[in-house]
Every structure is written in C-alpha cells, then in structure tokens.
Design a protein around this motif. Sequence first.
Motif, short mmCIF file in Angstrom:
data_model
loop_
_atom_site.label_atom_id
_atom_site.label_comp_id
_atom_site.label_asym_id
_atom_site.label_seq_id
_atom_site.Cartn_x
_atom_site.Cartn_y
_atom_site.Cartn_z
N SER A 132 0.84 -1.19 0.00
CA SER A 132 0.00 0.00 0.00
C SER A 132 0.88 1.25 0.00
CB SER A 132 -0.91 0.02 1.24
OG SER A 132 -1.83 -1.04 1.19
N ARG A 133 0.39 2.29 -0.63
CA ARG A 133 1.12 3.55 -0.63
C ARG A 133 0.55 4.46 0.44
NH1 ARG A 133 0.75 6.00 -6.25
NH2 ARG A 133 -1.32 5.06 -6.20
N LEU A 134 1.43 5.14 1.17
CA LEU A 134 1.02 5.94 2.31
C LEU A 134 1.36 7.40 2.09
CD1 LEU A 134 2.38 3.68 5.23
CD2 LEU A 134 0.27 3.41 3.89
N ALA A 135 0.52 8.26 2.65
CA ALA A 135 0.76 9.70 2.63
C ALA A 135 0.26 10.29 3.93
CB ALA A 135 0.04 10.35 1.44
N VAL A 136 0.78 11.44 4.28
CA VAL A 136 0.27 12.22 5.41
C VAL A 136 -0.46 13.43 4.85
CG1 VAL A 136 0.87 13.63 7.42
CG2 VAL A 136 2.09 11.49 7.00
N ALA A 137 -1.67 13.67 5.35
CA ALA A 137 -2.47 14.84 4.97
C ALA A 137 -2.89 15.51 6.27
CB ALA A 137 -3.67 14.43 4.13
N THR A 138 -2.27 16.63 6.61
CA THR A 138 -2.39 17.17 7.96
C THR A 138 -2.45 18.69 7.96
OG1 THR A 138 -1.27 17.28 10.12
CG2 THR A 138 0.13 17.13 8.18
N ASN A 139 -2.95 19.25 9.06
CA ASN A 139 -2.90 20.69 9.28
C ASN A 139 -1.60 21.12 9.95
OD1 ASN A 139 -5.40 21.15 8.14
ND2 ASN A 139 -6.48 21.36 10.09
N ASN A 140 -0.77 20.18 10.35
CA ASN A 140 0.52 20.51 10.94
C ASN A 140 1.53 20.84 9.84
OD1 ASN A 140 -0.47 17.98 13.02
ND2 ASN A 140 0.04 19.97 13.90
N SER A 141 2.64 21.46 10.26
CA SER A 141 3.68 21.80 9.29
C SER A 141 4.31 20.52 8.73
CB SER A 141 4.76 22.63 9.98
OG SER A 141 5.92 22.70 9.17
N PRO A 142 4.53 20.46 7.42
CA PRO A 142 5.22 19.29 6.86
C PRO A 142 6.63 19.13 7.40
CG PRO A 142 4.97 21.00 5.19
CD PRO A 142 4.14 21.42 6.37
N ARG A 143 7.27 20.22 7.79
CA ARG A 143 8.61 20.13 8.39
C ARG A 143 8.56 19.32 9.67
NH1 ARG A 143 9.47 26.42 8.76
NH2 ARG A 143 11.17 25.84 10.16
N VAL A 144 7.52 19.52 10.44
CA VAL A 144 7.35 18.80 11.71
C VAL A 144 7.11 17.32 11.45
CG1 VAL A 144 5.91 18.62 13.77
CG2 VAL A 144 6.47 20.88 12.84
N VAL A 145 6.25 17.04 10.49
CA VAL A 145 5.94 15.64 10.17
C VAL A 145 7.20 14.90 9.74
CG1 VAL A 145 4.63 14.11 8.66
CG2 VAL A 145 3.58 16.22 9.52
N ARG A 146 7.98 15.51 8.86
CA ARG A 146 9.19 14.84 8.38
C ARG A 146 10.19 14.64 9.50
NH1 ARG A 146 8.35 18.61 4.00
NH2 ARG A 146 7.42 17.53 2.22
N ARG A 147 10.31 15.62 10.39
CA ARG A 147 11.25 15.46 11.50
C ARG A 147 10.83 14.29 12.39
NH1 ARG A 147 13.39 20.36 15.22
NH2 ARG A 147 14.36 20.79 13.20
N TYR A 148 9.54 14.21 12.71
CA TYR A 148 9.07 13.11 13.56
C TYR A 148 9.26 11.76 12.86
CZ TYR A 148 6.08 9.92 16.09
OH TYR A 148 5.62 8.81 16.78
N LEU A 149 8.83 11.66 11.61
CA LEU A 149 8.94 10.39 10.90
C LEU A 149 10.39 9.95 10.74
CD1 LEU A 149 6.28 10.90 8.05
CD2 LEU A 149 6.02 9.56 10.16
N THR A 150 11.28 10.89 10.50
CA THR A 150 12.70 10.56 10.40
C THR A 150 13.21 10.01 11.71
OG1 THR A 150 13.06 12.24 8.70
CG2 THR A 150 14.99 11.49 9.92
N GLY A 151 12.82 10.63 12.81
CA GLY A 151 13.26 10.16 14.14
C GLY A 151 12.76 8.78 14.48
N ARG A 152 11.61 8.40 13.94
CA ARG A 152 11.04 7.07 14.19
C ARG A 152 11.47 6.04 13.14
NH1 ARG A 152 9.48 6.09 19.03
NH2 ARG A 152 8.11 4.44 18.28
N GLY A 153 12.23 6.46 12.14
CA GLY A 153 12.63 5.53 11.08
C GLY A 153 11.49 5.19 10.15
N LEU A 154 10.54 6.11 9.99
CA LEU A 154 9.34 5.82 9.20
C LEU A 154 9.25 6.65 7.92
CD1 LEU A 154 6.70 5.80 12.10
CD2 LEU A 154 7.58 3.79 10.88
N VAL A 155 10.15 7.58 7.73
CA VAL A 155 9.98 8.53 6.64
C VAL A 155 9.97 7.84 5.29
CG1 VAL A 155 12.44 9.10 6.33
CG2 VAL A 155 10.66 10.84 5.88
#
Length: 251
Positions: A132-155
């Motif tokens: 499956s292909r995944l995406a994030v669609a959020t009201n938060n900043s994309p910079r924040v999302v990428r930082r969190y996902l990178t820290g969890r090894g999920l990016v």
Amino acid sequence: MTSETTRTDPATAGTESEPADLRSLITRARVVLWDFDGPVCRLFAGHSAERVAGDLVSWLEGRGLHGLLTETERGSLDPHVVLRAVDRGHPNSDLVTELEERLTQEELRAAASAMPTPYADPLIRTWSAVGSRLAVATNNSPRVVRRYLTGRGLVACFAPHVYGRTRELRHLKPDPHCVVRALNAMGAAPRSALMIGDTPSDLAAARTAGVPFLGYARTERKAGLLREAGATTVVDSLEPVLAAVRAAARA
C-alpha cells in the motif's frame, strides 16, 4: 516514549464498529492517507497545545492586535483556531506569515517529546511492506511531520508524500486541499484510498474529497464527536487495524 504495543488509554470506542466494516475499508484501500497528530502520534504529549495557543494569543495582544480575535477564539485551546482567525482578517499578510512560523517552531519543539500512537509504527511499516502507498495529509507543518517520521525511522514509508500546512491557511482541513493534493500526486482515485483521522474536520475533508474514512479516537469524547459528525467506523486502538491488514495480506 511509550512502547508501540502498549495501550495508553482504556478501550472506549472501537467495540461498536462491525469487524466487517473495518475489513472492507482495509481490503479496498490501495492508498492510505494519515492525519498526523492523533493517528500517528500525540504531538503535544509533552508540550501543551493549550499553552501554545495561549502564547499565540499573548503575542498578538502584545502587539495591540487583541481585536483580531473574538472572545471564543481568545479562549480556544487549539492553535489552529487562532491561526485561522488571523488569516480571515489579514490573508496572505506578513502578520499571518510570522504567526504561522511561530506555530511551526512550537510544533518542532513538540516533536521532540511527541508520543507515538500505540500500534501506529508497526501498522505503518506493515501497510507499506504489503504494497500500500502511504501519505500524510495534515494541518501541521510538513517540516514537523518529516522530523518526527525521520526520528522514528518511518519517513521512507511515506516519502515523498507529506502534505501539510501551507501559507494558504484557508486550505486547512476541513477544506480537502491536502487530501486532494495527496490523491493527485499519487495518481489515486478517491474510492481507492482510505483516510485515517481523529477529528470531525478530518472526516469532512475526506468526505468532500470522496475518500472513505476510518476514525481513530482514544477517548469516548473524541469517539462521540466523530460519530456525531457522521463517522460510521471508529476504533479506539490501531491494534485491530494492524490485525486486519495482516489478515488481508495472508488471504
């Protein structure tokens, strides 16, 4: 950080959903669109969103801009309410740009203490692994999302599909802008996708875009708000979603 297999809240909402509904949503989904704060993590678990909203209000008042907000907006616990209110009065202004950047910086600080939603990490990895292909669609900043996902090894499970807040604040959910951006970028038909969200604004955005919706609610109050808004499938834990994805992969 809480273990990704440890529940932090008692079950409250998911027991009412028919398993067949959940199975149907999962087996039809080729693309999964995730809201960020809630389904993926509790962004403000260690950094109060209420304090952030209050700081934004105080910053405005310190510049003599008290009148930009109604009494209800000044008392809001949601930073996005404050941001939207200022944008309505001064769209595309330097004031809105500066306020949005202040919120982004607060979100970046919050990301360091964000708590992963139980079962989110293995669910994301499993859904990605089965194709499956995944995406994030959020009201938060994309910079924040990428930082969190990178820290969890999920990016890598999402890259490059992270669609978050832009300077065009009228496009915040419930506007479907970020959902439509994700669908268009991935070349996905709305009915082939699934949106996972935890607020009525997530549901409204998905519904407007024609995307099926799975509600996640870690409390009875949140579940009630989703059901009142029209959500028909709501879970209080991502554990049954993970089990359903694994079962679908074995079928």
